[in-house]
Design a protein around this motif. Structure first.
Motif, mmCIF file in Angstrom:
data_model
loop_
_atom_site.group_PDB
_atom_site.id
_atom_site.type_symbol
_atom_site.label_atom_id
_atom_site.label_comp_id
_atom_site.label_asym_id
_atom_site.label_seq_id
_atom_site.Cartn_x
_atom_site.Cartn_y
_atom_site.Cartn_z
ATOM 1 N N TRP A 1 4.831 9.965 -0.021
ATOM 2 C CA TRP A 1 4.938 9.131 -0.929
ATOM 3 C C TRP A 1 4.002 9.250 -2.297
ATOM 4 O O TRP A 1 2.963 9.176 -1.976
ATOM 5 N N ASN A 2 4.712 9.682 -3.341
ATOM 6 C CA ASN A 2 3.671 10.113 -4.578
ATOM 7 C C ASN A 2 3.019 8.851 -5.094
ATOM 8 O O ASN A 2 3.590 8.017 -5.987
ATOM 9 N N GLY A 3 1.597 8.602 -4.996
ATOM 10 C CA GLY A 3 1.025 7.543 -5.649
ATOM 11 C C GLY A 3 1.177 6.275 -5.200
ATOM 12 O O GLY A 3 0.593 5.074 -5.758
ATOM 13 N N ILE A 4 1.920 6.107 -3.896
ATOM 14 C CA ILE A 4 2.037 4.657 -3.214
ATOM 15 C C ILE A 4 1.831 4.678 -1.928
ATOM 16 O O ILE A 4 2.294 5.617 -1.276
ATOM 17 N N TYR A 5 1.245 3.877 -1.206
ATOM 18 C CA TYR A 5 1.272 3.622 0.121
ATOM 19 C C TYR A 5 2.419 3.753 0.920
ATOM 20 O O TYR A 5 3.419 3.137 0.314
ATOM 21 N N PHE B 1 -9.116 2.917 -2.445
ATOM 22 C CA PHE B 1 -7.682 3.624 -2.818
ATOM 23 C C PHE B 1 -6.619 2.663 -3.534
ATOM 24 O O PHE B 1 -5.742 3.156 -3.830
ATOM 25 N N ASP B 2 -6.904 1.384 -3.537
ATOM 26 C CA ASP B 2 -6.254 0.474 -3.805
ATOM 27 C C ASP B 2 -5.583 0.710 -5.257
ATOM 28 O O ASP B 2 -4.370 0.531 -5.717
ATOM 29 N N ALA B 3 -6.544 1.067 -6.199
ATOM 30 C CA ALA B 3 -6.330 1.077 -7.531
ATOM 31 C C ALA B 3 -5.300 2.310 -7.688
ATOM 32 O O ALA B 3 -4.457 2.421 -8.658
ATOM 33 N N ARG B 4 -5.478 3.297 -6.880
ATOM 34 C CA ARG B 4 -4.355 4.529 -7.136
ATOM 35 C C ARG B 4 -3.414 4.532 -6.351
ATOM 36 O O ARG B 4 -2.186 4.643 -6.883
ATOM 37 N N PHE B 5 -3.281 3.768 -5.138
ATOM 38 C CA PHE B 5 -1.961 3.842 -4.278
ATOM 39 C C PHE B 5 -1.475 2.407 -4.001
ATOM 40 O O PHE B 5 -0.326 2.194 -3.556
ATOM 41 N N GLY B 6 -2.140 1.264 -4.400
ATOM 42 C CA GLY B 6 -1.840 -0.098 -4.024
ATOM 43 C C GLY B 6 -1.182 -0.879 -4.843
ATOM 44 O O GLY B 6 -1.073 -2.081 -4.828
ATOM 45 N N GLN B 7 -0.795 -0.252 -5.998
ATOM 46 C CA GLN B 7 -0.239 -1.106 -7.049
ATOM 47 C C GLN B 7 1.456 -1.242 -7.151
ATOM 48 O O GLN B 7 2.087 -1.588 -7.948
ATOM 49 N N PHE B 8 1.907 -0.912 -5.775
ATOM 50 C CA PHE B 8 3.287 -1.053 -5.791
ATOM 51 C C PHE B 8 3.719 -2.052 -4.814
ATOM 52 O O PHE B 8 2.888 -2.848 -4.276
ATOM 53 N N LEU B 9 4.798 -2.074 -4.083
ATOM 54 C CA LEU B 9 5.279 -3.292 -3.360
ATOM 55 C C LEU B 9 4.777 -3.074 -1.773
ATOM 56 O O LEU B 9 5.000 -3.677 -1.003
ATOM 57 N N VAL B 10 4.016 -1.889 -1.358
ATOM 58 C CA VAL B 10 3.410 -1.712 -0.060
ATOM 59 C C VAL B 10 2.165 -1.985 -0.253
ATOM 60 O O VAL B 10 1.152 -1.030 -0.788
ATOM 61 N N ASP B 11 1.752 -3.410 -0.184
ATOM 62 C CA ASP B 11 0.447 -3.591 -0.580
ATOM 63 C C ASP B 11 -0.624 -3.494 0.445
ATOM 64 O O ASP B 11 -0.384 -3.004 1.396
ATOM 65 N N PRO B 12 -2.162 -3.342 -0.089
ATOM 66 C CA PRO B 12 -3.107 -3.103 0.754
ATOM 67 C C PRO B 12 -3.007 -3.789 2.164
ATOM 68 O O PRO B 12 -3.480 -3.002 3.212
ATOM 69 N N GLY B 13 -2.832 -5.030 2.104
ATOM 70 C CA GLY B 13 -2.820 -5.667 3.567
ATOM 71 C C GLY B 13 -1.791 -5.279 4.356
ATOM 72 O O GLY B 13 -1.942 -4.841 5.750
ATOM 73 N N PHE B 14 -0.600 -5.233 3.992
ATOM 74 C CA PHE B 14 0.537 -4.475 4.851
ATOM 75 C C PHE B 14 0.059 -2.896 5.090
ATOM 76 O O PHE B 14 0.468 -2.643 6.348
ATOM 77 N N PHE B 15 -0.323 -2.203 4.366
ATOM 78 C CA PHE B 15 -0.610 -0.685 4.811
ATOM 79 C C PHE B 15 -1.673 -1.033 6.028
ATOM 80 O O PHE B 15 -1.676 -0.133 6.947
ATOM 81 N N THR B 16 -2.524 -2.001 5.483
ATOM 82 C CA THR B 16 -3.805 -1.786 6.881
ATOM 83 C C THR B 16 -3.142 -2.167 8.208
ATOM 84 O O THR B 16 -3.510 -1.719 9.179
ATOM 85 N N ARG B 17 -2.164 -3.271 8.235
ATOM 86 C CA ARG B 17 -1.350 -3.674 9.303
ATOM 87 C C ARG B 17 -0.629 -2.579 10.020
ATOM 88 O O ARG B 17 -0.703 -2.192 11.006
ATOM 89 N N ILE B 18 -0.007 -1.870 9.099
ATOM 90 C CA ILE B 18 0.627 -0.439 9.631
ATOM 91 C C ILE B 18 -0.262 0.390 10.319
ATOM 92 O O ILE B 18 0.068 0.731 11.371
ATOM 93 N N VAL B 19 -1.360 0.702 9.633
ATOM 94 C CA VAL B 19 -2.312 1.928 10.148
ATOM 95 C C VAL B 19 -3.080 1.347 11.456
ATOM 96 O O VAL B 19 -3.145 1.993 12.629
ATOM 97 N N TYR B 20 -3.243 0.086 11.473
ATOM 98 C CA TYR B 20 -3.949 -0.924 12.599
ATOM 99 C C TYR B 20 -2.957 -0.538 14.011
ATOM 100 O O TYR B 20 -3.493 -0.300 15.023
ATOM 101 N N GLN B 21 -1.714 -0.541 13.820
ATOM 102 C CA GLN B 21 -0.749 -0.610 14.789
ATOM 103 C C GLN B 21 -0.953 0.813 15.540
ATOM 104 O O GLN B 21 -0.636 1.045 16.602
ATOM 105 N N GLY B 22 -1.001 1.774 14.659
ATOM 106 C CA GLY B 22 -1.127 3.136 15.010
ATOM 107 C C GLY B 22 -2.256 3.764 15.586
ATOM 108 O O GLY B 22 -2.293 5.192 15.846
#
Length: 322
Positions: free
Chosen positions: A215-219, A300-321
């Motif tokens: 995913w180019n430039g987004i989480y 990384f939020d300034a680079r990848f966290g500015q779209f609709l998969v926000d930093p909290g959501f992505f942290t939860r996704i990674v935490y699960q795995g």
């Protein structure tokens, strides 16, 4: 594996990012937040947007283009053997996609490759098959498209596609074909974004379509419900990097549709760093919410966290795995 509990905006935000930048840019239509207020089905909102979103065409090289605006980014190879598409977009985009395809030449549509099963990449299978496309995919993609498949994070049960829309030709590992003078190699990753992800490499043109492993430039979203894995996403990134050089054009599943090895490297390094940050927090006994509060994605939020998969959501996704 149970899906993580997500804040309402983040959960729904991911769904809406499936239509890419064209959704956000569409004028005269609902913004994502306005759409939430309408309390309509999320997949229906995405499809409604795709029905009117314009298609942007980027011509690359060796008769290969990429189309943006109907779900995932779609690669198109033209020539005397007919058009080959990599991914099918969303079915309601047919009028816009048909116009964009016709502008690339008068050849018929003859081949379609699905990079994975998600609806924003395979919903157009039915009309493209009816138009003449033979459909190729990994065997796990056919499996998911052949049954009712629920995605908890989208709160949606996807029905099986009609038999004609299910890939008729499948493979277990890798597959090669020759079309329009192009040597085309599909590579299976193992569990990554899903358990059926493949890349498509156009050898002579040096163009790599990485599907949703990039995913180019987004989480990114990782679909644990159908076999996704954060470690698999990193392994897929490594495999993509190994296939690329500084002249390779890399087509991501989502985000800016024309990318390169340097941006792909940034994406891979981000995944590794956040996986390690979140994994360390989990080893320390932090709960998922405590891990989110620790802001392990901050660098990384300034680079990848500015779209609709926000930093909290992505942290939860990674935490699960981890």
């Amino acid at each position: 594996m149970a899906s993580p509990e997500l804040p309402s905006l983040s959960r729904r935000g991911f769904c809406l990012c499936c239509v890419g930048g064209a959704f956000a840019a569409t004028t005269g239509w609902l913004t994502p937040r306005q759409a939430f207020a309408e309390a309509r089905g999320l997949v229906s909102v995405i499809k409604d947007s795709a029905a009117i979103s314009p298609i942007a065409t980027y011509k690359l090289r060796n008769n290969i283009s990429v189309l943006e605006g109907s779900g995932g980014n779609i690669a198109v190879l033209t020539g005397p053997d007919g058009k080959l598409l990599v991914d099918a977009g969303i079915g309601v985009s047919r009028p816009q996609l048909s116009k964009a395809l016709a502008a690339l030449g008068g050849e018929p549509i003859t081949h379609l490759i699905n990079t994975h099963w998600h609806f924003d990449h395979a919903d157009g299978n039915e009309w493209l098959h009816a138009a003449g496309a033979k459909i190729l995919a990994h065997e796990n993609t056919r499996k998911h498209l052949s049954v009712v498949q629920r995605v908890e994070d989208w709160d949606y049960n996807f029905l099986a596609l009609p038999a004609s829309a299910v890939p008729a030709q499948v493979f277990a590992r890798d597959h090669h074909l020759k079309l329009n003078g192009a040597s085309i190699a599909t590579k299976y990753y193992g569990p990554a974004h899903t358990d059926g992800d493949i890349s498509v490499m156009f050898a002579e043109a040096n163009i790599l379509h990485a599907g949703d492993t990039y995913w180019n430039g987004i989480y990114p979203f990782i679909d644990y419900s159908t076999g996704g894995s954060i470690d698999g996403m990193i392994a897929a990134s490594d495999a993509n990097l190994a296939m690329a050089n500084n002249d390779t054009i890399v087509i991501p599943g989502h985000g800016k549709p024309v990318s390169n090895k340097a941006e792909l490297q940034e994406f891979r390094d981000m995944l590794v760093a956040i996986r390690d940050n979140v994994g360390n927090l989990k080893k320390q006994g932090r709960t998922r919410d405590e891990a989110v509060a620790a802001k392990p994605t901050a660098a990384f939020d300034a680079r990848f966290g500015q779209f609709l998969v926000d930093p909290g959501f992505f942290t939860r996704i990674v935490y699960q795995g981890v």
